[in-house]
Scaffold this motif. Structure first.
Motif, mmCIF file in Angstrom:
data_model
loop_
_atom_site.group_PDB
_atom_site.id
_atom_site.type_symbol
_atom_site.label_atom_id
_atom_site.label_comp_id
_atom_site.label_asym_id
_atom_site.label_seq_id
_atom_site.Cartn_x
_atom_site.Cartn_y
_atom_site.Cartn_z
ATOM 1 N N ARG A 346 8.731 -5.913 -12.659
ATOM 2 C CA ARG A 346 8.373 -7.000 -13.118
ATOM 3 C C ARG A 346 7.519 -7.494 -12.065
ATOM 4 N NH1 ARG A 346 13.261 -10.159 -15.445
ATOM 5 N NH2 ARG A 346 14.208 -8.813 -13.642
ATOM 6 N N PHE A 347 7.757 -7.263 -10.730
ATOM 7 C CA PHE A 347 7.206 -7.691 -9.607
ATOM 8 C C PHE A 347 6.248 -6.740 -9.055
ATOM 9 C CE2 PHE A 347 10.882 -10.453 -9.558
ATOM 10 C CZ PHE A 347 10.321 -11.649 -9.331
ATOM 11 N N ASP A 348 6.467 -5.245 -9.199
ATOM 12 C CA ASP A 348 5.797 -4.466 -8.745
ATOM 13 C C ASP A 348 4.271 -4.485 -8.574
ATOM 14 O OD1 ASP A 348 5.995 -1.612 -7.333
ATOM 15 O OD2 ASP A 348 4.709 -1.149 -9.045
ATOM 16 N N ALA A 349 3.962 -4.736 -9.655
ATOM 17 C CA ALA A 349 2.275 -4.854 -9.713
ATOM 18 C C ALA A 349 1.592 -5.813 -8.916
ATOM 19 C CB ALA A 349 1.941 -4.980 -10.975
ATOM 20 N N ALA A 350 2.310 -7.135 -8.861
ATOM 21 C CA ALA A 350 1.946 -8.267 -8.266
ATOM 22 C C ALA A 350 2.149 -8.054 -6.658
ATOM 23 C CB ALA A 350 2.948 -9.457 -8.515
ATOM 24 N N VAL A 351 3.176 -7.368 -6.410
ATOM 25 C CA VAL A 351 3.249 -6.968 -4.816
ATOM 26 C C VAL A 351 2.254 -6.051 -4.607
ATOM 27 C CG1 VAL A 351 4.660 -6.153 -3.368
ATOM 28 C CG2 VAL A 351 5.545 -7.562 -4.794
ATOM 29 N N GLY A 352 1.653 -5.226 -5.274
ATOM 30 C CA GLY A 352 0.680 -4.243 -5.054
ATOM 31 C C GLY A 352 -0.708 -4.974 -5.012
ATOM 32 N N ARG A 353 -0.816 -5.940 -5.778
ATOM 33 C CA ARG A 353 -2.076 -6.723 -5.573
ATOM 34 C C ARG A 353 -1.993 -7.452 -4.567
ATOM 35 N NH1 ARG A 353 -1.447 -7.353 -11.147
ATOM 36 N NH2 ARG A 353 -0.320 -9.448 -10.807
ATOM 37 N N PHE A 354 -0.940 -7.962 -4.079
ATOM 38 C CA PHE A 354 -1.004 -8.756 -2.748
ATOM 39 C C PHE A 354 -1.115 -7.816 -1.555
ATOM 40 C CE2 PHE A 354 1.924 -9.791 0.834
ATOM 41 C CZ PHE A 354 1.249 -10.877 1.142
ATOM 42 N N CYS A 355 -0.478 -6.702 -1.468
ATOM 43 C CA CYS A 355 -0.611 -5.797 -0.451
ATOM 44 C C CYS A 355 -2.059 -5.249 -0.210
ATOM 45 C CB CYS A 355 0.373 -4.749 -0.490
ATOM 46 S SG CYS A 355 2.079 -5.172 -0.467
ATOM 47 N N GLN A 356 -2.698 -5.062 -1.333
ATOM 48 C CA GLN A 356 -4.194 -4.721 -1.406
ATOM 49 C C GLN A 356 -5.122 -5.679 -0.711
ATOM 50 O OE1 GLN A 356 -5.746 -1.415 -1.734
ATOM 51 N NE2 GLN A 356 -6.974 -2.543 -0.693
ATOM 52 N N GLU A 357 -4.878 -6.811 -1.145
ATOM 53 C CA GLU A 357 -5.643 -7.978 -0.496
ATOM 54 C C GLU A 357 -5.471 -8.297 0.880
ATOM 55 O OE1 GLU A 357 -4.672 -11.379 -3.059
ATOM 56 O OE2 GLU A 357 -5.742 -10.601 -4.758
ATOM 57 N N GLU A 358 -4.436 -7.985 1.465
ATOM 58 C CA GLU A 358 -3.789 -8.301 2.716
ATOM 59 C C GLU A 358 -4.422 -7.045 3.415
ATOM 60 O OE1 GLU A 358 0.283 -9.583 4.640
ATOM 61 O OE2 GLU A 358 0.203 -7.536 3.737
ATOM 62 N N VAL A 359 -4.559 -5.892 3.011
ATOM 63 C CA VAL A 359 -5.115 -4.925 3.618
ATOM 64 C C VAL A 359 -6.590 -5.149 3.902
ATOM 65 C CG1 VAL A 359 -5.696 -2.224 3.532
ATOM 66 C CG2 VAL A 359 -3.228 -2.985 2.995
ATOM 67 N N ASP A 360 -7.186 -5.705 3.027
ATOM 68 C CA ASP A 360 -8.581 -5.957 2.983
ATOM 69 C C ASP A 360 -8.727 -7.005 4.185
ATOM 70 O OD1 ASP A 360 -9.218 -4.021 1.123
ATOM 71 O OD2 ASP A 360 -9.366 -5.453 -0.401
#
Length: 379
Positions: A346-360
């Protein structure tokens, strides 16, 4: 092959562990990790319960990943307080979590240890990663691999783990003959500013001394602990993560990989910086002082480290996490990486989006930081 988790590194033979590590990177050595346990730095009470993952073939260690069962997020330097808060607001427990990292040490290095004579290295790596993911699903909210090497990067791709990045500032030795040779790469104004900063230390009648080898005694390390404790108390209101025994008992045993820089005023030690080292790298770790001296922190923690690298042919100096003030002193922005496995989908997709934004964001930040370096412009 058998996967096994151990709650103390003393449960595996030192030679077997070090053979798998196959490196002189100081923070993965069996004696360093055992020393953290024996001096009370990594215990269940400290929130750093050792939980190392081993893979054995006929009772022979063929692979390992260091890991800890964490009940807080202190001492990691890849900040996840927002994730912990999200779990709590959802009525779930973020702690305990599994963390594969070197405690209190944001220095990039190997995190997957494979014996050089392992018959099937890929199979060993896959078994370790899958084993830790499965174990996390049983006992924790997540598994985090922090500051892993570039060589480990490919192993975490396509494993359901999310990449995070941070930016640190490191120094690189471009075959400099001496410190002035390094300064010659600066623009005129930046070079003058740095020379003025170093001159402030001399003007206060402070003498700098490097201490290594047999001179790393318990008494010297006890004095450094005093510096460390006083400085931590001023900045954070507590005496630091590391115990007195870490300094007085562990450091003398690791003297071949330890460097101390002490500052003396009127022949009295007033400040110091602690470094670790291997055959190619210097790692700046801790600083402390009895009082404030203009420019002394930069001298002890950066310039003395650079001079040591040049004298001894070390190619890379990692002075620790954070610190934009390092840019104007010739430390270049580099990206460090970590990977994160979230058990609750339930948290996995949201954490994935956060991580990608942070990488950028980190990529853009690195580019902006490079524009602030003090070096001469070409053309």
């Amino acid at each position: 092959m058998e996967l096994r988790f151990i709650r103390s590194i003393r449960h595996i033979d030192a030679n077997a562990w070090n053979a798998c590590a196959n490196t002189d990177y100081p923070f993965l050595r069996h004696d360093f990790l055992l020393g953290l346990e024996d001096t009370g730095c990594t215990t269940a009470n400290a929130g750093w319960q050792p939980y190392h993952c081993l893979l054995l073939d006929d009772d022979h260690l063929v692979g390992a990943i260091p890991a800890y069962l964490k009940t807080h997020s202190y001492g990691e330097y890849v900040f996840d307080w927002a994730l912990a808060d999200a779990w709590q607001r959802s009525g779930l427990d973020y702690y305990p979590k599994l963390v594969s990292a070197i405690p209190f040490t944001p220095c990039t290095g190997p995190r997957i240890l494979i014996h050089p004579q392992a018959a099937e290295p890929r199979a060993v790596t896959g078994a370790l990663i899958q084993g830790l993911q499965k174990e996390a699903e049983e006992i924790a909210s997540s598994w985090h691999v922090l500051f892993h090497s570039d060589a480990d990067q490919c192993h975490f791709q396509n494993t359901g783990m999310h990449e995070r990045q941070t930016c640190q500032f490191h120094w690189f030795n471009h075959d400099f003959a001496n410190f002035d040779d390094f300064l010659a790469t600066f623009s005129s104004r930046k070079r003058k500013n740095l020379k003025k900063e170093r001159a402030k230390v001399d003007q206060q009648n402070i003498q700098m001394t490097t201490i290594e080898g047999e001179a790393i005694t318990p008494a010297i390390c006890e004095q450094f602990h005093r510096f460390y404790q006083i400085t931590y108390a001023k900045r954070s209101g507590h005496g630091g993560y590391l115990t007195q025994h870490f300094f007085t008992e562990l450091l003398p045993n690791l003297r071949d990989q330890v460097l101390l820089v002490f500052a003396y005023a009127d022949n009295t030690p007033v400040a110091g910086a602690l470094y670790f080292k291997d055959s190619n790298n210097l790692y700046g770790r801790y600083w402390g002082a009895l009082a404030e001296f203009d420019g002394l922190h930069f001298e002890a923690c950066y310039y003395q480290g650079i001079e040591y690298c040049i004298r001894n042919g070390l190619q890379h100096f990692d002075p620790g996490a954070q610190g934009e003030h390092k840019i104007q002193r010739g430390f270049e922005p580099i990206r460090t990486r970590s990977h994160h496995y979230i058990c609750d989908k339930r948290f996995d997709a949201a954490v994935g989006r956060f991580c990608q934004e942070e990488v950028d964001h980190v990529r853009d930040y690195q580019a902006a930081a490079r524009d602030l370096l003090p070096f001469k412009r070409e053309g």
